[in-house]
Design a protein around this motif. Structure first.
Motif, mmCIF file in Angstrom:
data_model
loop_
_atom_site.group_PDB
_atom_site.id
_atom_site.type_symbol
_atom_site.label_atom_id
_atom_site.label_comp_id
_atom_site.label_asym_id
_atom_site.label_seq_id
_atom_site.Cartn_x
_atom_site.Cartn_y
_atom_site.Cartn_z
ATOM 1 N N GLY A 62 -8.199 0.619 -8.397
ATOM 2 C CA GLY A 62 -7.185 -0.352 -7.967
ATOM 3 C C GLY A 62 -7.654 -1.143 -6.754
ATOM 4 O O GLY A 62 -7.449 -2.360 -6.675
ATOM 5 N N THR A 63 -8.302 -0.445 -5.825
ATOM 6 C CA THR A 63 -8.779 -1.093 -4.594
ATOM 7 C C THR A 63 -9.811 -2.170 -4.926
ATOM 8 O O THR A 63 -9.777 -3.263 -4.365
ATOM 9 C CB THR A 63 -9.409 -0.017 -3.670
ATOM 10 O OG1 THR A 63 -8.400 0.948 -3.357
ATOM 11 C CG2 THR A 63 -9.982 -0.614 -2.407
ATOM 12 N N THR A 108 4.307 -5.170 -1.421
ATOM 13 C CA THR A 108 3.161 -5.995 -1.839
ATOM 14 C C THR A 108 2.285 -5.311 -2.894
ATOM 15 O O THR A 108 1.445 -5.966 -3.515
ATOM 16 C CB THR A 108 2.240 -6.279 -0.633
ATOM 17 O OG1 THR A 108 1.758 -5.012 -0.150
ATOM 18 C CG2 THR A 108 2.984 -7.002 0.471
ATOM 19 N N GLY A 109 2.444 -3.991 -3.072
ATOM 20 C CA GLY A 109 1.583 -3.259 -3.994
ATOM 21 C C GLY A 109 0.236 -2.902 -3.379
ATOM 22 O O GLY A 109 -0.601 -2.268 -4.019
ATOM 23 N N GLU A 110 0.020 -3.294 -2.135
ATOM 24 C CA GLU A 110 -1.261 -3.013 -1.460
ATOM 25 C C GLU A 110 -1.472 -1.495 -1.330
ATOM 26 O O GLU A 110 -0.541 -0.762 -1.038
ATOM 27 C CB GLU A 110 -1.223 -3.681 -0.069
ATOM 28 C CG GLU A 110 -2.477 -3.583 0.746
ATOM 29 C CD GLU A 110 -3.623 -4.492 0.263
ATOM 30 O OE1 GLU A 110 -3.352 -5.531 -0.372
ATOM 31 O OE2 GLU A 110 -4.778 -4.135 0.545
ATOM 32 N N PHE A 146 -8.806 6.348 5.498
ATOM 33 C CA PHE A 146 -9.860 5.384 5.150
ATOM 34 C C PHE A 146 -9.407 3.928 5.166
ATOM 35 O O PHE A 146 -10.230 3.019 5.229
ATOM 36 C CB PHE A 146 -10.455 5.719 3.773
ATOM 37 C CG PHE A 146 -11.015 7.111 3.697
ATOM 38 C CD1 PHE A 146 -12.009 7.514 4.575
ATOM 39 C CD2 PHE A 146 -10.550 8.026 2.759
ATOM 40 C CE1 PHE A 146 -12.535 8.805 4.528
ATOM 41 C CE2 PHE A 146 -11.067 9.318 2.696
ATOM 42 C CZ PHE A 146 -12.054 9.705 3.580
ATOM 43 N N LYS A 147 -8.075 3.722 5.063
ATOM 44 C CA LYS A 147 -7.580 2.345 5.124
ATOM 45 C C LYS A 147 -6.157 2.363 5.668
ATOM 46 O O LYS A 147 -5.175 2.182 4.929
ATOM 47 C CB LYS A 147 -7.623 1.686 3.729
ATOM 48 C CG LYS A 147 -7.345 0.187 3.795
ATOM 49 C CD LYS A 147 -7.360 -0.459 2.426
ATOM 50 C CE LYS A 147 -6.918 -1.901 2.539
ATOM 51 N NZ LYS A 147 -6.738 -2.542 1.242
ATOM 52 N N VAL A 155 -18.771 -0.296 -1.452
ATOM 53 C CA VAL A 155 -18.583 -0.268 -2.912
ATOM 54 C C VAL A 155 -18.334 -1.690 -3.431
ATOM 55 O O VAL A 155 -18.888 -2.092 -4.461
ATOM 56 C CB VAL A 155 -17.436 0.701 -3.307
ATOM 57 C CG1 VAL A 155 -17.195 0.680 -4.809
ATOM 58 C CG2 VAL A 155 -17.745 2.117 -2.834
ATOM 59 N N SER A 156 -17.543 -2.478 -2.668
ATOM 60 C CA SER A 156 -17.304 -3.878 -3.074
ATOM 61 C C SER A 156 -18.625 -4.629 -3.190
ATOM 62 O O SER A 156 -18.828 -5.396 -4.137
ATOM 63 C CB SER A 156 -16.479 -4.627 -2.038
ATOM 64 O OG SER A 156 -15.221 -4.097 -1.940
#
Ligand code: ADP
Ligand code: ADP
Length: 217
Positions: A22-23, A136-138, A144-145, A207-208
């Motif tokens: 999802g991220t 927002t669904g974030e 980690f975030k 990872v991105s």
């Protein structure tokens, strides 16, 4: 072989629960212009609305089991009929069984499969610390975030994000979903399909970058 993501082909993103699908899906969607379709999000919406499908799916989700293939295939077939599906979609968390992949191959042209790999020992911490902003669904993580201060009071934790349930979800992943990698490798021998495996152990940013590098190739 270079990828032509401008055509109407679709992308499949899979990996264990908590791998970061999802991220990463948001970035991949922006990069490729393909709308993100998450069967997990669709199922949670159905559960929340209390639809017949949601009622049927809820017990499986709470137990950390896969929802039966016929329910999932019905959801996806309906989604494929929407206008924005004609340019191809980014499937996040679908397919999760070979039967689902076989059905998908009949209704969509998959050109890229991205598997995000994260070892089981890292998964529990990611899942248990996951939080979501319902507005927002974030997706956030306590370590980690972390969410911004003004958002943190409204964060929610998914009911299935417990240490107990994650064990069943990991079992389901290893027994039913991981074999998809070999299945897609076989399929790639007879088509233009590209299958890539991404090391998901680094930071979200790392990872991105790994994924973007692959998408640029
Ligand atoms: P995660 O983000 O942890 O990988 P998802 O949000 O994708 O989990 O899915 C949550 C739950 O919804 C799964 O544990 C499973 O019960 C159900 N589910 C989602 N997608 C599928 C699918 N393609 N096939 C079967 N069950 C699914
Ligand atoms: P999935 O959709 O595969 O279940 P998520 O994208 O929801 O996974 O990520 C699971 C949790 O792990 C979230 O809390 C997210 O913020 C966090 N996370 C995602 N990618 C990473 C990463 N590379 N390193 C550390 N934590 C991550």
């Amino acid at each position: 072989m270079s990828l032509d993501l401008s055509t109407s082909t679709s992308i499949v993103l899979f990996g264990p629960p908590g791998a970061g699908k999802g991220t990463q899906a948001g970035n991949i969607s922006i990069f490729t212009g393909k709308p993100q379709v998450s069967t997990g999000d669709m199922l949670r919406a159905a559960v929340k609305e209390g639809t017949q499908l949601g009622i049927e799916a809820k017990g499986f989700m709470d137990e950390g089991l896969l929802v039966p293939d016929n329910i999932i295939i019905g959801l996806i077939s309906e989604r494929m009929e929407q206008d924005d599906a004609s340019g191809g979609l980014l499937f996040d968390g679908f397919p999760r069984t070979i039967a689902q992949a076989e059905e998908l191959s009949k209704i969509a042209n998959v050109s890229l499969v991205i598997m995000i790999e994260v070892p089981d020992e890292d998964i529990v911490e990611r899942i248990v610390g996951r939080r979501m902003d319902p507005q927002t669904g974030e997706i956030y993580h306590v370590k980690f975030k972390p969410a911004p201060f003004d958002v943190s009071s409204r964060l929610i934790q998914r009911k299935d994000d417990t240490e107990d349930t994650v064990r069943s979800r990991l079992d389901a992943y290893h027994m039913q979903t991981k074999p998809l990698y070999d299945w897609y490798i076989e399929a790639s021998k007879e088509s233009h399909l590209r299958v890539i495996s991404i090391d998901g152990r680094g930071s979200i940013q790392q990872v991105s970058e790994l994924i973007e590098n692959e998408l640029r190739r």
